[in-house]
Design a protein around this motif. Structure first.
Motif, PDB file in Angstrom:
ATOM      1  N   LEU A   1      42.037  58.379  29.448  1.00  0.00           N
ATOM      2  CA  LEU A   1      42.215  57.040  29.991  1.00  0.00           C
ATOM      3  C   LEU A   1      43.588  56.527  29.597  1.00  0.00           C
ATOM      4  O   LEU A   1      43.937  56.521  28.414  1.00  0.00           O
ATOM      5  CB  LEU A   1      41.133  56.099  29.477  1.00  0.00           C
ATOM      6  N   ALA A   2      44.369  56.113  30.574  1.00  0.00           N
ATOM      7  CA  ALA A   2      45.707  55.586  30.290  1.00  0.00           C
ATOM      8  C   ALA A   2      46.136  54.697  31.447  1.00  0.00           C
ATOM      9  O   ALA A   2      46.307  55.164  32.572  1.00  0.00           O
ATOM     10  CB  ALA A   2      46.719  56.722  30.085  1.00  0.00           C
ATOM     11  N   ILE A   3      46.299  53.415  31.166  1.00  0.00           N
ATOM     12  CA  ILE A   3      46.709  52.437  32.168  1.00  0.00           C
ATOM     13  C   ILE A   3      48.000  51.773  31.697  1.00  0.00           C
ATOM     14  O   ILE A   3      48.107  51.354  30.546  1.00  0.00           O
ATOM     15  CB  ILE A   3      45.624  51.363  32.373  1.00  0.00           C
ATOM     16  N   THR A   4      48.982  51.693  32.584  1.00  0.00           N
ATOM     17  CA  THR A   4      50.237  51.017  32.256  1.00  0.00           C
ATOM     18  C   THR A   4      50.535  49.959  33.316  1.00  0.00           C
ATOM     19  O   THR A   4      50.073  50.049  34.449  1.00  0.00           O
ATOM     20  CB  THR A   4      51.413  52.005  32.175  1.00  0.00           C
TER      21      THR A   4
ATOM     22  N   SER B   1      39.009  46.972  35.382  1.00  0.00           N
ATOM     23  CA  SER B   1      38.680  45.569  35.604  1.00  0.00           C
ATOM     24  C   SER B   1      39.196  44.760  34.429  1.00  0.00           C
ATOM     25  O   SER B   1      39.628  45.315  33.420  1.00  0.00           O
ATOM     26  CB  SER B   1      37.169  45.375  35.761  1.00  0.00           C
ATOM     27  N   GLY B   2      39.174  43.449  34.562  1.00  0.00           N
ATOM     28  CA  GLY B   2      39.647  42.618  33.458  1.00  0.00           C
ATOM     29  C   GLY B   2      40.060  41.240  33.899  1.00  0.00           C
ATOM     30  O   GLY B   2      39.445  40.644  34.809  1.00  0.00           O
ATOM     31  N   SER B   3      41.135  40.743  33.287  1.00  0.00           N
ATOM     32  CA  SER B   3      41.573  39.379  33.584  1.00  0.00           C
ATOM     33  C   SER B   3      43.083  39.261  33.425  1.00  0.00           C
ATOM     34  O   SER B   3      43.722  40.062  32.735  1.00  0.00           O
ATOM     35  CB  SER B   3      40.888  38.383  32.635  1.00  0.00           C
ATOM     36  N   VAL B   4      43.635  38.256  34.093  1.00  0.00           N
ATOM     37  CA  VAL B   4      45.053  37.909  33.965  1.00  0.00           C
ATOM     38  C   VAL B   4      45.134  36.394  33.756  1.00  0.00           C
ATOM     39  O   VAL B   4      44.614  35.621  34.563  1.00  0.00           O
ATOM     40  CB  VAL B   4      45.860  38.309  35.217  1.00  0.00           C
ATOM     41  N   LYS B   5      45.762  35.992  32.663  1.00  0.00           N
ATOM     42  CA  LYS B   5      45.979  34.568  32.402  1.00  0.00           C
ATOM     43  C   LYS B   5      47.446  34.263  32.657  1.00  0.00           C
ATOM     44  O   LYS B   5      48.333  34.838  32.025  1.00  0.00           O
ATOM     45  CB  LYS B   5      45.610  34.206  30.953  1.00  0.00           C
ATOM     46  N   VAL B   6      47.694  33.396  33.629  1.00  0.00           N
ATOM     47  CA  VAL B   6      49.058  33.056  34.028  1.00  0.00           C
ATOM     48  C   VAL B   6      49.365  31.637  33.558  1.00  0.00           C
ATOM     49  O   VAL B   6      48.707  30.676  33.978  1.00  0.00           O
ATOM     50  CB  VAL B   6      49.237  33.168  35.549  1.00  0.00           C
TER      51      VAL B   6
ATOM     52  N   VAL C   1      47.837  40.107  30.451  1.00  0.00           N
ATOM     53  CA  VAL C   1      46.983  41.049  31.189  1.00  0.00           C
ATOM     54  C   VAL C   1      46.064  41.782  30.217  1.00  0.00           C
ATOM     55  O   VAL C   1      46.524  42.381  29.244  1.00  0.00           O
ATOM     56  CB  VAL C   1      47.839  42.078  31.957  1.00  0.00           C
ATOM     57  N   ARG C   2      44.765  41.725  30.487  1.00  0.00           N
ATOM     58  CA  ARG C   2      43.786  42.459  29.679  1.00  0.00           C
ATOM     59  C   ARG C   2      42.882  43.247  30.625  1.00  0.00           C
ATOM     60  O   ARG C   2      42.155  42.662  31.430  1.00  0.00           O
ATOM     61  CB  ARG C   2      42.965  41.509  28.809  1.00  0.00           C
ATOM     62  N   LEU C   3      42.940  44.580  30.504  1.00  0.00           N
ATOM     63  CA  LEU C   3      42.171  45.447  31.400  1.00  0.00           C
ATOM     64  C   LEU C   3      41.287  46.393  30.589  1.00  0.00           C
ATOM     65  O   LEU C   3      41.635  46.783  29.469  1.00  0.00           O
ATOM     66  CB  LEU C   3      43.109  46.268  32.289  1.00  0.00           C
ATOM     67  N   SER C   4      40.166  46.768  31.191  1.00  0.00           N
ATOM     68  CA  SER C   4      39.215  47.646  30.520  1.00  0.00           C
ATOM     69  C   SER C   4      38.831  48.811  31.424  1.00  0.00           C
ATOM     70  O   SER C   4      38.871  48.706  32.654  1.00  0.00           O
ATOM     71  CB  SER C   4      37.943  46.873  30.132  1.00  0.00           C
ATOM     72  N   GLN C   5      38.462  49.928  30.785  1.00  0.00           N
ATOM     73  CA  GLN C   5      37.891  51.093  31.442  1.00  0.00           C
ATOM     74  C   GLN C   5      36.786  51.629  30.559  1.00  0.00           C
ATOM     75  O   GLN C   5      36.920  51.669  29.332  1.00  0.00           O
ATOM     76  CB  GLN C   5      38.950  52.199  31.637  1.00  0.00           C
TER      77      GLN C   5
ATOM     78  N   LYS D   1      35.870  49.844  27.448  1.00  0.00           N
ATOM     79  CA  LYS D   1      36.817  49.749  26.336  1.00  0.00           C
ATOM     80  C   LYS D   1      38.134  49.142  26.824  1.00  0.00           C
ATOM     81  O   LYS D   1      38.507  49.266  27.982  1.00  0.00           O
ATOM     82  CB  LYS D   1      37.084  51.135  25.734  1.00  0.00           C
ATOM     83  N   ARG D   2      38.832  48.473  25.914  1.00  0.00           N
ATOM     84  CA  ARG D   2      40.121  47.891  26.255  1.00  0.00           C
ATOM     85  C   ARG D   2      41.119  49.006  26.581  1.00  0.00           C
ATOM     86  O   ARG D   2      41.373  49.894  25.785  1.00  0.00           O
ATOM     87  CB  ARG D   2      40.625  47.041  25.085  1.00  0.00           C
ATOM     88  N   ALA D   3      41.659  48.965  27.787  1.00  0.00           N
ATOM     89  CA  ALA D   3      42.609  49.984  28.231  1.00  0.00           C
ATOM     90  C   ALA D   3      44.040  49.473  28.212  1.00  0.00           C
ATOM     91  O   ALA D   3      44.984  50.259  28.107  1.00  0.00           O
ATOM     92  CB  ALA D   3      42.250  50.453  29.645  1.00  0.00           C
ATOM     93  N   LEU D   4      44.216  48.148  28.316  1.00  0.00           N
ATOM     94  CA  LEU D   4      45.567  47.598  28.363  1.00  0.00           C
ATOM     95  C   LEU D   4      45.534  46.130  27.954  1.00  0.00           C
ATOM     96  O   LEU D   4      44.678  45.373  28.400  1.00  0.00           O
ATOM     97  CB  LEU D   4      46.143  47.722  29.778  1.00  0.00           C
ATOM     98  N   SER D   5      46.456  45.764  27.107  1.00  0.00           N
ATOM     99  CA  SER D   5      46.655  44.358  26.741  1.00  0.00           C
ATOM    100  C   SER D   5      48.156  44.149  26.624  1.00  0.00           C
ATOM    101  O   SER D   5      48.793  44.703  25.724  1.00  0.00           O
ATOM    102  CB  SER D   5      45.951  44.015  25.422  1.00  0.00           C
ATOM    103  N   VAL D   6      48.727  43.383  27.549  1.00  0.00           N
ATOM    104  CA  VAL D   6      50.181  43.260  27.589  1.00  0.00           C
ATOM    105  C   VAL D   6      50.555  41.878  28.113  1.00  0.00           C
ATOM    106  O   VAL D   6      49.795  41.246  28.854  1.00  0.00           O
ATOM    107  CB  VAL D   6      50.779  44.375  28.492  1.00  0.00           C
ATOM    108  N   ILE D   7      51.727  41.416  27.704  1.00  0.00           N
ATOM    109  CA  ILE D   7      52.256  40.140  28.176  1.00  0.00           C
ATOM    110  C   ILE D   7      53.488  40.408  29.026  1.00  0.00           C
ATOM    111  O   ILE D   7      54.391  41.142  28.616  1.00  0.00           O
ATOM    112  CB  ILE D   7      52.615  39.218  26.996  1.00  0.00           C
ATOM    113  N   LYS D   8      53.512  39.844  30.227  1.00  0.00           N
ATOM    114  CA  LYS D   8      54.635  40.006  31.147  1.00  0.00           C
ATOM    115  C   LYS D   8      55.195  38.621  31.498  1.00  0.00           C
ATOM    116  O   LYS D   8      54.446  37.689  31.786  1.00  0.00           O
ATOM    117  CB  LYS D   8      54.177  40.716  32.429  1.00  0.00           C
ATOM    118  N   ARG D   9      56.516  38.528  31.472  1.00  0.00           N
ATOM    119  CA  ARG D   9      57.170  37.277  31.847  1.00  0.00           C
ATOM    120  C   ARG D   9      57.879  37.439  33.182  1.00  0.00           C
ATOM    121  O   ARG D   9      58.451  38.492  33.463  1.00  0.00           O
ATOM    122  CB  ARG D   9      58.172  36.856  30.752  1.00  0.00           C
ATOM    123  N   PHE D  10      57.821  36.392  33.995  1.00  0.00           N
ATOM    124  CA  PHE D  10      58.450  36.471  35.312  1.00  0.00           C
ATOM    125  C   PHE D  10      58.824  35.083  35.799  1.00  0.00           C
ATOM    126  O   PHE D  10      58.401  34.060  35.235  1.00  0.00           O
ATOM    127  CB  PHE D  10      57.513  37.164  36.312  1.00  0.00           C
TER     128      PHE D  10
END
Length: 255
Positions: free
Chosen positions: A163-166, A192-197, A236-240, A243-252
């Motif tokens: 499992l690897a999500i980027t 699946s997961g959530s995005v808080k903007v 961004v918080r995503l699961s597979q 289990k947590r597969a990705l937790s990252v903060i992106k600025r735009f």
């Protein structure tokens, strides 16, 4: 009068969109069937990465006329929206079928064996099994000729799931933003997961519905609509597989 071919489609796909000609969801081991026309069972094939027979397909003609049938393993294509469809310009490497073309009388059925001719170099393989049936006398008919197109799913599963999500940089166009998410693993486990903007005018919480991403492919996940101009932070918080597969903060920025 010019002859036109219309293909009705029944699709057992990845669970992430459909095919270009329309779709109908098909349960796991059930038959894919165009009502009153063509059927194939099983609709979904799963097997380990060892070379050898994958499954025996039963193809049946439930229509009132003889059908010329073709059976072709295809690779999937997946768009940035997540939509999947068979690549009709290519055949799936490493997979063969015992019969590629045959004619079925009304009420008749035949069996087609799908075989993995060699172990996939990547350790996995995901593709479609496309079965098309058209009236045997289609070449001499006038007007629109109805045919059937069934698309099943073929999954050669990895012996060791990874499992690897980027996530890439957020892409903003107008007042809408998306986050490209890539499957760097080797499974089709839903993401699946959530995005808080968060921006100057407040915070939006988005739920990411489960989506299957082909290995090596990227799908755009929503990061907000009707966004005002300004700077934002997306968490961004995503699961597979639970289990947590990705937790990252992106600025735009939205310009």
């Amino acid at each position: 009068m010019k002859r036109l071919m219309a293909l009705g489609a029944v699709v057992a796909a990845l669970g992430a969109g459909g095919a270009a000609l329309g779709q109908k969801a098909v349960a796991g081991g059930a038959a894919a069937q165009a009502e009153g026309g063509l059927s194939v069972m099983p609709a979904i094939i799963e097997h380990g990465p060892q070379a050898g027979p994958l499954a025996t397909l039963t193809v049946a003609n439930r229509s009132a006329a003889p059908l010329a049938v073709t059976v072709t393993p295809r690779p999937w294509t997946q768009s940035a929206s997540g939509k999947v469809s068979p690549n009709r310009r290519a055949t799936l490497p490493g997979v063969s079928v015992s019969q590629t073309e045959f004619t079925l009388k009304p009420g008749a059925e035949t069996q087609v064996t799908a075989t993995l001719t060699s172990a996939p170099s990547a350790g996995y393989l995901y593709g479609a099994m496309e079965v098309v049936g058209v009236p045997a006398d289609a070449a001499t008919r006038k007007g629109v000729v109805l045919g059937y197109r069934l698309v099943g799913s073929l999954r050669v599963l990895p012996a060791a799931p990874e499992l690897a999500i980027t996530a890439g940089n957020v892409k903003a166009s107008g007042s809408t933003a998306v986050i490209p998410v890539k499957n760097d693993g080797n499974t089709l486990d839903p993401v699946s997961g959530s995005v808080k903007v968060k921006g100057t005018v407040g915070t939006k919480n988005l739920t990411i519905a489960a989506v299957k991403i082909l290995p090596g492919k990227s799908v755009n996940l929503p990061a907000g609509t009707k966004l005002a101009k300004g700077s934002y932070t997306a968490t961004v918080r995503l699961s597979q597989r639970g289990k947590r597969a990705l937790s990252v903060i992106k600025r735009f920025k939205v310009k």
